[in-house]
Design an enzyme around this catalytic site. Structure first.
Site, PDB file in Angstrom:
ATOM      1  N   ASP A  63       0.809  -1.218   0.000  1.00 26.40           N
ATOM      2  CA  ASP A  63       0.000   0.000   0.000  1.00 26.40           C
ATOM      3  C   ASP A  63       0.845   1.272   0.000  1.00 26.40           C
ATOM      4  OD1 ASP A  63       0.897  -0.606   2.552  1.00 26.40           O
ATOM      5  OD2 ASP A  63      -1.085  -0.959   3.379  1.00 26.40           O
ATOM      6  N   ASP A 132      -7.888  -2.809  14.180  1.00 21.46           N
ATOM      7  CA  ASP A 132      -9.261  -3.165  13.780  1.00 21.46           C
ATOM      8  C   ASP A 132      -9.294  -4.393  12.877  1.00 21.46           C
ATOM      9  OD1 ASP A 132      -8.033  -2.120  11.573  1.00 21.46           O
ATOM     10  OD2 ASP A 132      -9.494  -0.524  11.212  1.00 21.46           O
ATOM     11  N   HIS A 134      -7.453  -4.785  10.063  1.00 18.70           N
ATOM     12  CA  HIS A 134      -7.158  -4.592   8.626  1.00 18.70           C
ATOM     13  C   HIS A 134      -5.845  -5.264   8.220  1.00 18.70           C
ATOM     14  CE1 HIS A 134      -5.113  -0.505   9.653  1.00 18.70           C
ATOM     15  NE2 HIS A 134      -4.151  -1.338   9.315  1.00 18.70           N
ATOM     16  N   GLU A 139      -9.739  -1.931   5.115  1.00 17.48           N
ATOM     17  CA  GLU A 139     -10.400  -1.639   6.376  1.00 17.48           C
ATOM     18  C   GLU A 139     -11.628  -2.534   6.562  1.00 17.48           C
ATOM     19  OE1 GLU A 139      -8.779  -0.004   8.393  1.00 17.48           O
ATOM     20  OE2 GLU A 139      -8.354   2.066   7.858  1.00 17.48           O
TER      21      GLU A 139
HETATM   22  C1  F6R Z   1       1.220  -1.365   6.100  1.00 18.36           C
HETATM   23  C2  F6R Z   1       0.021  -2.182   6.226  1.00 18.36           C
HETATM   24  C3  F6R Z   1      -0.830  -2.126   7.446  1.00 18.36           C
HETATM   25  C4  F6R Z   1      -0.030  -2.361   8.724  1.00 18.36           C
HETATM   26  C5  F6R Z   1      -0.939  -2.288   9.942  1.00 18.36           C
HETATM   27  C6  F6R Z   1      -0.169  -2.469  11.233  1.00 18.36           C
HETATM   28  O1  F6R Z   1       1.870  -1.598   4.867  1.00 18.36           O
HETATM   29  O2  F6R Z   1      -0.266  -2.875   5.313  1.00 18.36           O
HETATM   30  O3  F6R Z   1      -1.822  -3.116   7.353  1.00 18.36           O
HETATM   31  O4  F6R Z   1       0.582  -3.613   8.657  1.00 18.36           O
HETATM   32  O5  F6R Z   1      -1.588  -1.044   9.966  1.00 18.36           O
HETATM   33  O6  F6R Z   1       0.706  -1.390  11.394  1.00 18.36           O
HETATM   34  P1  F6R Z   1       1.838  -1.414  12.540  1.00 18.36           P
HETATM   35  O7  F6R Z   1       2.778  -2.502  12.180  1.00 18.36           O
HETATM   36  O8  F6R Z   1       2.472  -0.067  12.435  1.00 18.36           O
HETATM   37  O9  F6R Z   1       1.123  -1.663  13.805  1.00 18.36           O
END
Ligand code: F6R
Length: 256
Positions: A63, A132, A134, A139
């Site tokens: 992403d 959450d 994701h 989301e």
């Molecule tokens: C980022 C991504 C997100 C993160 C998720 C957890 O490329 O795909 O799904 O993996 O938001 O983020 P952290 O690791 O910062 O808790």
């Protein structure tokens, strides 16, 4: 789903790093799907320390934020070059990260999907999980069949990511993300989650119903998904002891 619970994030990360290292040794032109955020930082540090050969490796990131330049310090381009790519011998032409400044986003997303297919599909996808549930930036209520597309971040994710931007109001609201359908086509998925903040999302993803309200729960339907946890993120699992036993008693031929 295979649940690997280790006492610490470092220990869990080492097991995941071992699996990736083996893939790169067995298949020098492997296609890796990569994630950003706090969770994979130590994984990338370990991979760098292993001094693997990345010359032929192809990568596709999950992403990117829309509207910020690749040079922006908080862009996922900057993150990946800073934390992994500039430390290994990956070829720039083999690195793919969604373009947050693409003029025609649907066209860009379509091309991104086609490039993944042209590369032979993703061999191994690294995933984190949002508080959450994701994965990527899919989301809650994202279609479980979704492809790479534009998404709008939820207030929860804006809040969670405010730490990177120095304030919630500075986090871009829109992103390009691989879809859940795209992630499900990876031949192998490794999801890493550490810390008590992730415990609820992890328990729902692993032991709850398969639901778009916890996008990571879709991995229950994936034929080769591994979930790497530390004690804190595993704390709410009902079958934690069982998963620990299974991992500790793997027959030699099944160990990685
Ligand atoms: C980022 C991504 C997100 C993160 C998720 C957890 O490329 O795909 O799904 O993996 O938001 O983020 P952290 O690791 O910062 O808790």
């Amino acid at each position: 789903m295979e649940i690997i619970i280790q006492p610490s994030a470092e220990a869990a990360t080492s097991v995941a790093a071992r699996i990736i290292a083996r893939l790169l040794r067995d298949k020098p032109n492997a296609v890796l799907g990569l994630a950003t955020g706090s969770t994979p930082l130590s994984l990338y540090r370990e991979l760098i320390a292993l001094k693997l050969d990345w010359r032929k490796v192809r990568t596709f990131n999950l992403d990117e934020y829309i509207g910020i330049s690749p040079k922006h310090p908080q862009s996922y381009h900057s993150f990946m070059w800073e934390n992994l790519f500039r430390h290994v011998n990956v070829a720039g032409k083999n690195v793919h990260i969604p373009d947050g400044l693409a003029k025609d986003i649907p066209k860009f997303c379509d091309r991104y999907e086609k490039k993944i297919v042209a590369a032979g599909g993703i061999d191994l996808q690294v995933l984190g999980i949002g508080t959450d549930g994701h994965i990527g930036f899919n989301e809650q209520t994202s279609s479980l069949a979704s492809r790479t597309r534009i998404k709008t971040l939820t207030p929860q994710t804006l809040k969670d990511n405010a730490r990177f931007f120095g304030g919630e109001d500075k986090v871009p609201h829109h992103v390009i993300t691989m879809g859940i359908g795209t992630i499900m086509e990876a031949r192998q998925n490794l999801l890493l989650a550490f810390g008590s903040k992730k415990a609820r999302a992890v328990a729902e993803a692993v032991e709850g119903p398969l639901t778009a309200m916890n996008p990571a729960s879709v991995l229950q339907w994936h034929p080769n998904a591994k979930v790497f946890l530390d004690a804190a993120s595993a704390a709410r699992l009902k079958r934690g002891e069982y998963y620990r036993w299974v991992y500790d008693h793997k027959p030699a031929w099944q160990q990685f």
